[in-house]
Structures are given as C-alpha cells and as structure tokens.
Design a protein around this motif. Structure first.
Motif, PDB file in Angstrom:
ATOM      1  N   MET A   1       0.837  -1.198   0.000  1.00 11.83           N
ATOM      2  CA  MET A   1       0.000   0.000   0.000  1.00 11.83           C
ATOM      3  C   MET A   1       0.872   1.248   0.000  1.00 11.83           C
ATOM      4  SD  MET A   1      -2.714   1.378   2.879  1.00 11.83           S
ATOM      5  CE  MET A   1      -1.380   1.886   4.006  1.00 11.83           C
ATOM      6  N   ASP A   2       1.896   1.267   0.832  1.00 15.86           N
ATOM      7  CA  ASP A   2       2.761   2.440   0.923  1.00 15.86           C
ATOM      8  C   ASP A   2       3.583   2.653  -0.356  1.00 15.86           C
ATOM      9  OD1 ASP A   2       1.953   3.360   3.323  1.00 15.86           O
ATOM     10  OD2 ASP A   2       3.814   2.964   4.414  1.00 15.86           O
ATOM     11  N   ILE A   3       3.930   1.586  -1.052  1.00 20.14           N
ATOM     12  CA  ILE A   3       4.656   1.747  -2.327  1.00 20.14           C
ATOM     13  C   ILE A   3       3.798   2.519  -3.318  1.00 20.14           C
ATOM     14  CG2 ILE A   3       5.499   0.517  -4.368  1.00 20.14           C
ATOM     15  CD1 ILE A   3       6.561  -1.650  -2.510  1.00 20.14           C
ATOM     16  N   HIS A   4       2.539   2.141  -3.422  1.00 18.92           N
ATOM     17  CA  HIS A   4       1.640   2.844  -4.332  1.00 18.92           C
ATOM     18  C   HIS A   4       1.379   4.273  -3.855  1.00 18.92           C
ATOM     19  CE1 HIS A   4       0.524  -0.375  -7.142  1.00 18.92           C
ATOM     20  NE2 HIS A   4       0.617  -1.201  -6.111  1.00 18.92           N
ATOM     21  N   LEU A   5       1.220   4.446  -2.563  1.00 25.60           N
ATOM     22  CA  LEU A   5       0.980   5.788  -2.035  1.00 25.60           C
ATOM     23  C   LEU A   5       2.209   6.677  -2.201  1.00 25.60           C
ATOM     24  CD1 LEU A   5      -0.950   4.942   1.259  1.00 25.60           C
ATOM     25  CD2 LEU A   5      -1.898   5.884  -0.858  1.00 25.60           C
ATOM     26  N   ALA A   6       3.394   6.094  -2.056  1.00 24.24           N
ATOM     27  CA  ALA A   6       4.625   6.871  -2.234  1.00 24.24           C
ATOM     28  C   ALA A   6       4.728   7.404  -3.657  1.00 24.24           C
ATOM     29  CB  ALA A   6       5.845   6.011  -1.900  1.00 24.24           C
ATOM     30  N   LYS A   7       4.308   6.606  -4.638  1.00 21.87           N
ATOM     31  CA  LYS A   7       4.321   7.070  -6.027  1.00 21.87           C
ATOM     32  C   LYS A   7       3.357   8.240  -6.226  1.00 21.87           C
ATOM     33  CE  LYS A   7       5.712   2.623  -7.982  1.00 21.87           C
ATOM     34  NZ  LYS A   7       5.402   1.519  -8.914  1.00 21.87           N
ATOM     35  N   VAL A   8       2.258   8.200  -5.517  1.00 22.39           N
ATOM     36  CA  VAL A   8       1.293   9.301  -5.587  1.00 22.39           C
ATOM     37  C   VAL A   8       1.851  10.544  -4.900  1.00 22.39           C
ATOM     38  CG1 VAL A   8      -0.986  10.087  -4.851  1.00 22.39           C
ATOM     39  CG2 VAL A   8      -0.694   7.755  -5.720  1.00 22.39           C
ATOM     40  N   LEU A   9       2.404  10.375  -3.706  1.00 23.30           N
ATOM     41  CA  LEU A   9       2.915  11.511  -2.943  1.00 23.30           C
ATOM     42  C   LEU A   9       4.130  12.157  -3.598  1.00 23.30           C
ATOM     43  CD1 LEU A   9       2.560   9.952   0.620  1.00 23.30           C
ATOM     44  CD2 LEU A   9       1.270  11.900  -0.278  1.00 23.30           C
ATOM     45  N   ALA A  10       4.951  11.346  -4.247  1.00 26.00           N
ATOM     46  CA  ALA A  10       6.171  11.877  -4.870  1.00 26.00           C
ATOM     47  C   ALA A  10       5.888  12.651  -6.145  1.00 26.00           C
ATOM     48  CB  ALA A  10       7.136  10.735  -5.169  1.00 26.00           C
ATOM     49  N   ASN A  11       4.734  12.425  -6.755  1.00 29.46           N
ATOM     50  CA  ASN A  11       4.480  13.003  -8.079  1.00 29.46           C
ATOM     51  C   ASN A  11       3.167  13.782  -8.184  1.00 29.46           C
ATOM     52  OD1 ASN A  11       6.723  11.451  -9.724  1.00 29.46           O
ATOM     53  ND2 ASN A  11       5.691   9.890  -8.488  1.00 29.46           N
ATOM     54  N   GLY A  12       2.341  13.743  -7.141  1.00 30.69           N
ATOM     55  CA  GLY A  12       0.970  14.219  -7.267  1.00 30.69           C
ATOM     56  C   GLY A  12       0.719  15.687  -7.077  1.00 30.69           C
ATOM     57  N   LYS A  13       1.693  16.449  -6.587  1.00 30.38           N
ATOM     58  CA  LYS A  13       1.504  17.886  -6.349  1.00 30.38           C
ATOM     59  C   LYS A  13       0.215  18.115  -5.552  1.00 30.38           C
ATOM     60  CE  LYS A  13       4.003  19.308 -10.543  1.00 30.38           C
ATOM     61  NZ  LYS A  13       3.949  20.110 -11.803  1.00 30.38           N
ATOM     62  N   SER A  14      -0.721  18.906  -6.127  1.00 27.72           N
ATOM     63  CA  SER A  14      -1.965  19.210  -5.405  1.00 27.72           C
ATOM     64  C   SER A  14      -3.126  18.337  -5.858  1.00 27.72           C
ATOM     65  CB  SER A  14      -2.338  20.685  -5.616  1.00 27.72           C
ATOM     66  OG  SER A  14      -2.591  20.956  -6.988  1.00 27.72           O
ATOM     67  N   HIS A  15      -2.822  17.287  -6.608  1.00 30.77           N
ATOM     68  CA  HIS A  15      -3.867  16.385  -7.089  1.00 30.77           C
ATOM     69  C   HIS A  15      -4.569  15.728  -5.900  1.00 30.77           C
ATOM     70  CE1 HIS A  15      -5.576  12.920  -9.378  1.00 30.77           C
ATOM     71  NE2 HIS A  15      -5.612  13.812 -10.349  1.00 30.77           N
ATOM     72  N   PHE A  16      -5.870  15.466  -6.045  1.00 30.12           N
ATOM     73  CA  PHE A  16      -6.626  14.919  -4.919  1.00 30.12           C
ATOM     74  C   PHE A  16      -6.041  13.612  -4.401  1.00 30.12           C
ATOM     75  CE2 PHE A  16      -8.530  12.041  -7.963  1.00 30.12           C
ATOM     76  CZ  PHE A  16      -8.992  10.968  -7.206  1.00 30.12           C
TER      77      PHE A  16
END
Length: 301
Positions: free
Chosen positions: A228-243
């Motif tokens: 779960m954290d691997i997928h979330l890390a990809k979101v947090l590292a690249n997502g800027k202000s995306h929901f």
C-alpha cells in the motif's frame, strides 16, 4: 467566441440569409437550390466557428489538469469559459470540466454543487455518464454512500439513452464504480477491474496517480501495508496538489521512502495492452450538442 460575438454572428447570419431569400424571390438571380446551398454553407461555417474554440479549450484543459497537474489554472480557465459561454449547452460542458477540476483538486463539495448546476436536458446524454461518474467519485471521497449509490443508479438508468458507440464506455464506468462500492466484500474483483480500466499508460501523469491510488486501497483492504505504501509513495512523490496526493497523506504509513518513487520516463514508456475501453476524457466534440436542445431523448440512437 463569447456571448456578444455569438449573438452578433447569429443576427448577421439571419439577416444575410433572409436578405438572400427575399432578393432572390423578387429578382430571381440564382437557382433556389444554389441559394439554399449558400445558406447551408454559412450555417456549417457558423457551427465550425463555435466548436473549434471548444476543441482548443478541451485540449488545453486536459494538458493543465492531467499532465501539468496545474489544477488551479484549469479551474480558472473553466470558470472564465462558464461565464462567457455563448449557449447553455456549451455552458453545461464548461461546467462539467469545472466540476471535474474541482474534484481533482480535492474540492468534492464544490464539484458536486457544480455538477448539479448543469441542465442535463440540454446536453448529449453521453456527457451524463461523465457527470454522474464524477459525482459518485466525489461522494465516495466524502464517505456519502447514499449519494454514491444514487449517482451509480443514474448511470445505469441513462445507459439505454446513449448512442450505441458509447455503450461500452458507460458500462466501463458502471463496472468501475460497482467495484469501488464492493471493495470490502470482493477485493480481488476490485483489483481486476482497476487493472483492466486504469493500468494503461496514456501519457498523462494523472492516470498513473489514480491507478496507484486505487491500488493502494486494494492493499489496504487485504492488509498489506508495505505494498500500500509503495503505491501511495508514487502518488505523494508526483501528485503535487492532485486529490490523490491529498488523500494519500492520511493513508501513508511511512514504511518506504517517498523520494525513491519519483516517476521517470520508464514509468510511461512501457505500453500495456488495453483490456477494456476506457474513456475518462471525451475529446470528440462532434458528439457533443453545441446548440441548445429541448429534449434529451432526441439524442441519436
């Protein structure tokens, strides 16, 4: 084309068409078939002048929101077009994009309120699916199960009214939302649906963010915190202000290093086979009703 330009163009076109018919009636200087052909060409040019800027808007909006992740600029652009929309049908399309931008910015209540402002009877029913789907997404993030169920039901109800070429598109949304609803009861079906609909590389960063965010929910349900954290890390590292990045902050358990998961070109180069039709963005403006219509059932079957 803003409101003033739109109405000025209508008046000029109507006056010229009327003048052509009246003068030809008295002077008979051309064949009536040619006269009607000239009027028809003028009408087609008028429609082109109306729809061409719409296509440019959609392209720029998608780049801002889905590639640059500059959602605030997408919201600002959509608000400006809503205010200056020359017809109610175009205003509905601009409101649809504004609602999607609010949703992607994590402003779920604003998104729902914006979708509720759209006069559905004036829009092609294929857009109804996109409206109801994003309402369901927003309700899901708010934890409003009643609102989610109602939006999903409305997609099911509108399916028989849309053009057959978009039937699979509506079914895809219905299946995806149903999987989200039943993730606790059937996580494996949820995973299969997410892989089928969201795993393709389409070049947009937002697509990858949504895929990893949805997969993180799968691993959360089955209790695999590390994945779960691997997928979330990809979101947090690249997502800027995306929901997805905003929501990932409260889910992340710090079991991996976020900086290790910044996207590279390799994340977008490998193309996976398309398993299902996935039309998150409707870019075919020819399928949208540009001029106001009184009855949504007039949509071509």
């Amino acid at each position: 084309m803003n409101k003033k330009e739109f109405y000025a163009t209508i008046i000029i076109y109507a006056v010229l068409a009327f003048a052509l018919m009246v003068t030809n009636y008295f002077l008979e200087y051309m064949d009536w078939l040619l006269a009607f052909a000239i009027i028809l060409v003028g009408y087609m040019y008028f429609r082109y002048k109306l729809t061409s800027p719409m296509q440019k808007f959609v392209n720029k909006f998608n780049m801002l929101m889905d590639y640059d992740l500059d959602i605030e600029s997408a919201i600002e652009m959509a608000l400006n077009h809503v205010e200056n929309a020359p017809t109610k049908s175009l205003k509905g399309i601009f409101l649809l994009h504004l609602g999607m931008a609010y949703y992607n910015n994590g402003e779920y209540d604003k998104a729902i309120q914006t979708f509720n402002q759209i006069e559905l009877q004036r829009m092609n029913t294929v857009y109804h699916v996109l409206i109801f789907a994003h309402q369901a997404y927003a309700y899901n993030e708010l934890g409003n199960q009643e609102g989610f169920d109602l939006a999903l039901e409305r997609i099911n109800n509108v399916k028989p009214k849309i053009h057959k070429k978009f039937y699979a598109y509506a079914t895809s949304y219905e299946r995806l939302l149903t999987a989200i609803k039943n993730i606790e009861e059937d996580p494996e079906e949820y995973k299969n649906v997410i892989e089928a609909h969201l795993s393709q590389h389409n070049g947009y960063i937002s697509q990858r963010l949504i895929y990893h965010y949805r997969m993180a929910h799968y691993y959360k349900v089955i209790g695999d915190t590390h994945e779960m954290d691997i997928h979330l890390a990809k979101v947090l590292a690249n997502g800027k202000s995306h929901f997805t990045a905003k929501e990932a902050q409260s889910m992340f358990k710090n079991s991996v290093n976020i900086e290790d998961y910044v996207f590279t070109e390799d994340d977008f180069n490998e193309q996976e086979p398309v398993q299902e039709e996935n039309l998150d963005q409707i870019q075919d403006i020819e399928d949208a009703d540009v001029f106001d219509q009184e009855d949504e059932n007039e949509t071509e079957k």
